[in-house]
Design a protein around this motif. Structure first.
Motif, short mmCIF file in Angstrom:
data_model
loop_
_atom_site.label_atom_id
_atom_site.label_comp_id
_atom_site.label_asym_id
_atom_site.label_seq_id
_atom_site.Cartn_x
_atom_site.Cartn_y
_atom_site.Cartn_z
N TYR A 127 -2.22 -1.06 -10.21
CA TYR A 127 -1.06 -0.87 -9.33
C TYR A 127 0.18 -0.37 -10.07
CZ TYR A 127 2.16 -1.58 -5.49
OH TYR A 127 3.09 -1.38 -4.51
N PRO B 284 0.85 -1.19 0.00
CA PRO B 284 0.00 0.00 0.00
C PRO B 284 0.89 1.25 0.00
CG PRO B 284 0.06 -0.97 2.18
CD PRO B 284 0.84 -1.90 1.27
N LEU C 196 -3.15 3.82 1.84
CA LEU C 196 -4.05 3.56 0.71
C LEU C 196 -3.74 2.22 0.08
CD1 LEU C 196 -3.84 7.00 -1.15
CD2 LEU C 196 -5.38 6.34 0.71
N GLY C 197 -4.74 1.37 0.01
CA GLY C 197 -4.66 0.17 -0.82
C GLY C 197 -5.25 0.54 -2.17
N CYS D 255 -8.69 3.44 -5.20
CA CYS D 255 -8.38 2.96 -3.85
C CYS D 255 -9.37 1.88 -3.41
CB CYS D 255 -8.42 4.11 -2.85
SG CYS D 255 -7.13 5.34 -3.13
N ALA E 23 4.70 -0.12 3.89
CA ALA E 23 4.07 0.67 2.82
C ALA E 23 5.15 1.42 2.05
CB ALA E 23 3.08 1.66 3.42
N SER F 193 -8.90 0.71 -0.17
CA SER F 193 -8.99 1.01 1.26
C SER F 193 -8.27 2.32 1.55
CB SER F 193 -8.37 -0.12 2.09
OG SER F 193 -7.00 -0.26 1.80
#
Length: 133
Positions: free
Chosen positions: A67, A3, A60-61, A25, A105, A27
């Motif tokens: 990605y 993340p 943030l996921g 996003c 992260a 999450s």
């Protein structure tokens, strides 16, 4: 897929969030990066390693399908260069979420020139929170 820990203009509501991360996003969690200080920059902040302070932001996921594209876009925004000479450097660091969980992260820290300038002329944001400066 790590993340992203964001603490400035990439935070939800920040001027770069919607343009780069809007709708991507999976999450958004309040989080803290220990061992770094937040400094005011020219319209955006810098995080600099500092054992005494902490930086407040969000973890943030992002969608798996987006990605690699997002990682590239964020590196470009932050002027992050593979040789480490850019405006920012991207580092894998542990952050802690509000529930106490720790996770690694991607974090963008001030690059060498910016860090040196801030060491010479600090612009510390005492709260560690870009939205509370």
């Amino acid at each position: 897929m790590l993340p992203f820990f964001v603490y400035g203009t990439l935070r939800p509501g920040g001027r770069n969030h919607d343009a780069l991360l809007g709708g991507q996003c999976t999450s958004v969690l309040p989080a803290v990066l220990a061992g770094a200080a937040l400094h005011d920059g020219p319209g955006f902040p810098y995080a600099v390693p500092d054992p005494v302070h902490r930086v407040v932001g969000e973890l943030l996921g992002v969608r798996a399908a987006a990605y690699e594209r997002l990682l590239d876009a964020l590196d470009r925004l932050e002027e992050c260069r593979p040789d480490g000479s850019g405006l920012y450097v991207r580092r894998r660091l542990p952050v802690r979420t509000a529930d106490g969980a720790e996770t690694d992260a991607w974090v963008y820290l001030a690059g060498p020139r910016a860090a040196a300038a801030l060491a010479a002329r600090p612009a510390l944001i005492a709260s560690g929170d870009w939205t509370d400066r």
